[in-house]
Design an enzyme around this catalytic site. Sequence first.
Site, PDB file in Angstrom:
ATOM      1  N   SER A   1       1.002  -0.902  -0.311  1.00  0.00           N
ATOM      2  CA  SER A   1       0.091  -0.200  -0.168  1.00  0.00           C
ATOM      3  C   SER A   1       0.489   1.127   0.313  1.00  0.00           C
ATOM      4  CB  SER A   1      -0.928  -0.070   1.188  1.00  0.00           C
ATOM      5  OG  SER A   1       0.028  -0.311   2.281  1.00  0.00           O
TER       6      SER A   1
ATOM      7  N   ASP B   1      -3.654   8.042   8.166  1.00  0.00           N
ATOM      8  CA  ASP B   1      -3.943   6.814   8.928  1.00  0.00           C
ATOM      9  C   ASP B   1      -3.128   6.202   9.926  1.00  0.00           C
ATOM     10  OD1 ASP B   1      -2.451   5.076   7.315  1.00  0.00           O
ATOM     11  OD2 ASP B   1      -4.692   3.773   5.988  1.00  0.00           O
TER      12      ASP B   1
ATOM     13  N   HIS C   1      -0.117   4.781   7.472  1.00  0.00           N
ATOM     14  CA  HIS C   1       0.116   5.730   6.047  1.00  0.00           C
ATOM     15  C   HIS C   1       0.534   6.678   5.921  1.00  0.00           C
ATOM     16  CE1 HIS C   1      -2.530   1.854   4.915  1.00  0.00           C
ATOM     17  NE2 HIS C   1      -1.278   1.611   4.066  1.00  0.00           N
TER      18      HIS C   1
END
Length: 336
Positions: free
Chosen positions: A40, A310, A313
């Site tokens: 991610s 978050d 990240h």
Amino acid sequence: MNSLMKFFALLLLFVFSPLLCSNQNYRFSGRNKLFVFGDSYADTGNTKTTDKGAWAFPYGITYPGKPSGRFSDGHISTDFLAKLLRIKLPVTYSKKDDVDMTRLQYGMSFAYGGTGVFDTMATYPNMTGQINLFEQLLGNVYSPSDLSSSVALVSVAGNDYLYFLSTRPLYEIGSFIEKVVNQIEVNLRRIQTLGIKKIAVPSLQPLGYIPHFANGSPIIKALVNDLVKHHNGLLQKLVAKLNNETNHSAFTIIDYYNTFLTVFNNKGEIPGNKNILLFDTPFIECFKIDLNEVKNSTLCDDPRAAFFWDGLHPTQEGWKSVYTVLRKNITAALTN
Ligand SMILES: *[C@@H]1O[C@H](CO)[C@@H](O)[C@H](O)[C@H]1NC(C)=O
Ligand SMILES: *[C@@H]1O[C@H](CO)[C@@H](O)[C@H](O)[C@H]1NC(C)=O
Ligand SMILES: *[C@@H]1O[C@H](CO)[C@@H](O)[C@H](O)[C@H]1NC(C)=O
Ligand SMILES: *[C@@H]1O[C@H](CO)[C@@H](O)[C@H](O)[C@H]1NC(C)=O
Ligand SMILES: *[C@@H]1O[C@H](CO)[C@@H](O)[C@H](O)[C@H]1NC(C)=O
């Protein structure tokens, strides 16, 4: 006479400077495809929209203004790296059949949020699987000469450790780190064998400072930071070994570890750093997800003032700061 020559020199400079400038655009012309493998931290939209996650509000609120499959409020590492390479964003593997063929000329991203070098989730391909997807395109979409100017970003291992920490006994961590780095070695060798010329591997960021750990148990936090240092040490040795074997600097580490710390400390020691915002509370995320009750999740007023988006990240502003610090080194490593 002297002043006349100066005049002509100036004239030449004036006439040719537009040429000189536009030449700069071709500085990477010998290296103009980016292939992305990993998780991610690099995924620009491969996961399924039905997954929600990065495809749900408020992901993407800064850019493009709606969810785009990036695990952030906006641009992430891949966007900033493509910009440094002076190319458009490589298309995601999942969208490759929906776009004009000409869009494939900038490379492709095989990165899927949540994945690792080993299996960390059932839904998406691990790194081996991602490299398989790339291999299947060779010969039909990409010819060997297409790869004569290629760069790979290999963003990996964070999820392997997150998964390990939630499923395995801690005393196994030392041998697990070696297993992970050995598997990275297998993957990097394969990527090179398949024809990619320059391979950039980020070091692991200081995981202990991501909000997920930073605001938890000090013992776990210390353990996680030790784990990261050990991993990064082995990774550094691996890259030195691979470069020595191939006798050129095909492999390069993108030093996320020290760069994240630099941005957190905002010491201003590194050129380019002066543009970086001072993040008041770098270890607190902008989007606080309440897993028990989604409607209780909270969003900060200004994602541009937060380093973390978050619990795991960075925000767009966070990534921008990191790539501002790294710009010179990355450019040097990927152009030589
Ligand atoms: C990667 O995924 C494939 C397919 O699920 C699996 O067979 C393989 O063992 C995995 N590789 C690693 C290194 O975990
Ligand atoms: C590089 O390779 C040579 C020959 O294989 C070896 O003697 C040398 O120790 C290696 N250097 C490093 C830094 O690994
Ligand atoms: C790389 O190749 C050059 C020329 O063949 C040689 O002089 C040099 O020692 C090699 N370097 C390493 C690290 O093997
Ligand atoms: C959600 O917020 C409400 C109102 O603040 C509170 O009463 C409730 O306990 C919260 N739910 C959870 C699961 O935290
Ligand atoms: C850039 O590279 C130099 C030389 O290897 C190193 O000393 C410096 O720490 C690097 N800077 C960053 C931000 O990685």
